[in-house]
Design a protein around this motif. Structure first.
Motif, PDB file in Angstrom:
ATOM      1  N   ASP A  62       1.318  -1.170   7.584  1.00 15.61           N
ATOM      2  CA  ASP A  62       2.355  -0.521   6.935  1.00 15.61           C
ATOM      3  C   ASP A  62       1.813   0.698   6.597  1.00 15.61           C
ATOM      4  OD1 ASP A  62       4.212  -2.775   6.833  1.00 15.61           O
ATOM      5  OD2 ASP A  62       3.213  -3.841   5.125  1.00 15.61           O
ATOM      6  N   GLU A  66       3.980   4.128   7.584  1.00 18.41           N
ATOM      7  CA  GLU A  66       4.647   4.876   6.577  1.00 18.41           C
ATOM      8  C   GLU A  66       4.238   6.263   6.587  1.00 18.41           C
ATOM      9  OE1 GLU A  66       4.318   3.046   2.763  1.00 18.41           O
ATOM     10  OE2 GLU A  66       5.322   1.074   3.491  1.00 18.41           O
ATOM     11  N   ARG A 119       8.736  -3.394  12.171  1.00 20.28           N
ATOM     12  CA  ARG A 119       8.164  -2.449  11.356  1.00 20.28           C
ATOM     13  C   ARG A 119       8.531  -1.043  11.532  1.00 20.28           C
ATOM     14  NH1 ARG A 119       2.991  -3.899  11.251  1.00 20.28           N
ATOM     15  NH2 ARG A 119       3.223  -5.031   9.300  1.00 20.28           N
ATOM     16  N   ASN A 123      11.702   0.704   9.126  1.00 17.15           N
ATOM     17  CA  ASN A 123      11.656   2.108   8.438  1.00 17.15           C
ATOM     18  C   ASN A 123      12.576   3.207   8.959  1.00 17.15           C
ATOM     19  OD1 ASN A 123       9.087   2.565   6.800  1.00 17.15           O
ATOM     20  ND2 ASN A 123       8.515   0.842   8.206  1.00 17.15           N
TER      21      ASN A 123
END
Length: 161
Positions: A62, A66, A119, A123
């Motif tokens: 993660d 990010e 993921r 995002n």
């Protein structure tokens, strides 16, 4: 979608293979391209060649994802295109010498190919949803998820991954 210098794109797995070819084609159309990949040497060289930005990224993590999105957006703005090419596979029989396939190996592939893809798409979609539409029907961007043909029909004595 119009492809030109007003559009930013992210290509996961962008340092080699299908991701590299996709990044090259987008850049040739003038699109601002960010490459997400683990392979820093290849990614940095390709980004320099196509005028893009390289973001070292582990799609299974993660914080790494990010940070990569933050770097890409700082360089090019909010992406309107995400193309997920990050993926891998292992050629291991479902059962070999009477022993089952390693669940650790299988889980690693699932974490990269399935969870990592989701993921990144979630995002990207979270950023796209707040953008102004570019078409009358509300289009804000596009996400393309790629997969190996082995996902549909795995090799003999191997499970599709």
């Amino acid at each position: 979608m119009k492809l030109d210098s007003s559009v930013a794109a992210i290509v996961t797995g962008g340092a080699s293979g299908l991701g590299e070819a996709t990044a090259r084609e987008l850049a040739a159309q003038g699109v601002k391209v960010a490459l997400f990949d683990l392979q820093a040497d290849k990614g940095e060289a390709l980004a320099k060649e196509i005028g893009g930005v390289f973001c070292q990224c582990d799609v299974t993590d993660d914080a790494s994802v990010e940070a990569a999105f933050q770097k890409a957006r700082a360089a090019h703005g909010q992406e309107r295109i995400l193309i997920n090419c990050a993926g891998t596979g292992i050629a291991v029989k479902t059962v070999s010498k009477g022993r089952p396939h390693s669940l650790n190996q299988f889980n690693k592939i699932i974490q990269i190919n399935l969870v990592g893809t989701f993921r990144c798409l979630t995002n990207s979609a979270a950023g796209m949803v707040g953008m102004d539409p570019v078409t009358e029907d509300g289009e804000r961007g596009v996400v393309v998820n790629t997969a190996s043909v082995a996902a549909i029909g795995g090799p003999v004595r191997q499970a599709a991954k």
